[in-house]
Design a protein around this motif. Structure first.
Motif, PDB file in Angstrom:
ATOM      1  N   TYR A  43      -6.955  -1.472   9.258  1.00 37.58           N
ATOM      2  CA  TYR A  43      -6.781  -0.807   7.966  1.00 37.58           C
ATOM      3  C   TYR A  43      -6.933   0.692   8.161  1.00 37.58           C
ATOM      4  CZ  TYR A  43     -11.926  -0.619   7.514  1.00 37.58           C
ATOM      5  OH  TYR A  43     -13.270  -0.382   7.707  1.00 37.58           O
ATOM      6  N   SER A  46      -8.929   6.728   3.833  1.00 36.11           N
ATOM      7  CA  SER A  46      -8.866   8.163   3.591  1.00 36.11           C
ATOM      8  C   SER A  46     -10.284   8.696   3.449  1.00 36.11           C
ATOM      9  CB  SER A  46      -8.073   8.441   2.317  1.00 36.11           C
ATOM     10  OG  SER A  46      -7.989   9.819   2.094  1.00 36.11           O
ATOM     11  N   ARG A  51      -7.615  10.917   7.644  1.00 39.98           N
ATOM     12  CA  ARG A  51      -7.511   9.475   7.543  1.00 39.98           C
ATOM     13  C   ARG A  51      -8.143   8.880   8.795  1.00 39.98           C
ATOM     14  NH1 ARG A  51      -6.506  12.288   4.029  1.00 39.98           N
ATOM     15  NH2 ARG A  51      -4.943  13.405   5.171  1.00 39.98           N
ATOM     16  N   LEU A  74      -1.752   9.323   3.592  1.00 40.11           N
ATOM     17  CA  LEU A  74      -1.541   7.894   3.361  1.00 40.11           C
ATOM     18  C   LEU A  74      -0.096   7.623   2.959  1.00 40.11           C
ATOM     19  CD1 LEU A  74      -4.777   6.638   1.550  1.00 40.11           C
ATOM     20  CD2 LEU A  74      -4.107   6.316   3.919  1.00 40.11           C
ATOM     21  N   ASP A  75       0.507   8.531   2.209  1.00 42.30           N
ATOM     22  CA  ASP A  75       1.919   8.366   1.841  1.00 42.30           C
ATOM     23  C   ASP A  75       2.807   8.328   3.079  1.00 42.30           C
ATOM     24  OD1 ASP A  75       1.405   8.231  -0.876  1.00 42.30           O
ATOM     25  OD2 ASP A  75       1.685  10.388  -1.180  1.00 42.30           O
ATOM     26  N   CYS A  78       2.449   5.012   4.695  1.00 42.56           N
ATOM     27  CA  CYS A  78       3.209   4.019   3.928  1.00 42.56           C
ATOM     28  C   CYS A  78       4.700   4.065   4.262  1.00 42.56           C
ATOM     29  CB  CYS A  78       3.008   4.224   2.434  1.00 42.56           C
ATOM     30  SG  CYS A  78       1.410   3.689   1.829  1.00 42.56           S
ATOM     31  N   TYR A  87      -0.209  -2.898   2.872  1.00 43.49           N
ATOM     32  CA  TYR A  87      -0.323  -2.696   1.437  1.00 43.49           C
ATOM     33  C   TYR A  87      -1.313  -1.586   1.145  1.00 43.49           C
ATOM     34  CZ  TYR A  87       1.706  -7.369   1.199  1.00 43.49           C
ATOM     35  OH  TYR A  87       2.501  -8.460   1.344  1.00 43.49           O
ATOM     36  N   ARG A  88      -0.931  -0.736   0.223  1.00 43.01           N
ATOM     37  CA  ARG A  88      -1.865   0.269  -0.267  1.00 43.01           C
ATOM     38  C   ARG A  88      -2.605  -0.360  -1.440  1.00 43.01           C
ATOM     39  NH1 ARG A  88      -0.740   6.605  -0.992  1.00 43.01           N
ATOM     40  NH2 ARG A  88      -2.864   7.191  -1.528  1.00 43.01           N
ATOM     41  N   ARG A  91      -6.277   4.138  -3.791  1.00 46.89           N
ATOM     42  CA  ARG A  91      -5.805   5.477  -3.435  1.00 46.89           C
ATOM     43  C   ARG A  91      -6.330   5.910  -2.072  1.00 46.89           C
ATOM     44  NH1 ARG A  91      -9.481   9.295  -7.371  1.00 46.89           N
ATOM     45  NH2 ARG A  91     -11.435   8.571  -6.499  1.00 46.89           N
ATOM     46  N   TYR A  93      -7.072   3.491   0.594  1.00 40.88           N
ATOM     47  CA  TYR A  93      -6.982   2.451   1.622  1.00 40.88           C
ATOM     48  C   TYR A  93      -5.582   1.855   1.734  1.00 40.88           C
ATOM     49  CZ  TYR A  93     -12.068   2.287   1.802  1.00 40.88           C
ATOM     50  OH  TYR A  93     -13.389   2.609   1.956  1.00 40.88           O
ATOM     51  N   ILE A  94      -5.197   1.583   2.975  1.00 42.56           N
ATOM     52  CA  ILE A  94      -4.011   0.781   3.300  1.00 42.56           C
ATOM     53  C   ILE A  94      -4.514  -0.323   4.223  1.00 42.56           C
ATOM     54  CG2 ILE A  94      -1.781   0.712   4.483  1.00 42.56           C
ATOM     55  CD1 ILE A  94      -1.511   3.704   3.901  1.00 42.56           C
TER      56      ILE A  94
END
Length: 139
Positions: A43, A46, A51, A74-75, A78, A87-88, A91, A93-94
């Protein structure tokens, strides 16, 4: 360098079977560039301006570290990682859904638990329905 890596990744994914795409992310870790396969990511968290990429056991052995600090947003993660796997949830965590163990509710708050860690990762209400749908369709 980035253009070369994108072209190389594209060539590799065409050679791989359709069900098993090879996706790699290039990260700068201080003065070092690292190339990480998506299946080595557990995972991404942020932490302020940076990150923290938490690696799987296999990824940690390969890279000789449990986490890698990156300034990539994070964007951007993604955009580069396969959306069917990552999956995000919040705001900050992915997650790699292939490493997801459970979804828990506690006092109207939702959390997930990932393989290889005991950390409870929060799930925002905005992302909860998408996560539930993806769990139902994968069964």
């Amino acid at each position: 360098m980035r253009k070369f890596l994108r072209q190389s990744t594209g060539r590799l994914s065409r050679l791989a079977p359709h069900h098993q795409l090879i996706v790699q992310v290039q990260l700068s870790d201080g003065n070092q560039q690292r190339i990480i396969s998506h299946d080595h990511i557990n995972y991404i968290e942020s932490i302020g301006r940076y990150r923290r990429v938490h690696l799987t056991e296999k990824g940690a052995r390969l890279h000789n570290t449990d986490t890698i600090i990156s300034d990539m947003t994070l964007d951007t993660f993604c955009e580069q990682l396969p959306s069917k796997v990552f999956y995000r949830l919040h705001r900050s965590y992915i997650i790699n859904s292939e490493r997801l163990l459970e979804l828990k509710s506690q006092s109207r708050r939702h959390f997930v638990r990932m393989a290889g860690t005991d950390i409870k990762i929060p799930v925002s209400r905005n992302f909860l329905n998408r996560l539930k749908r993806s769990i139902k369709t994968s069964c």
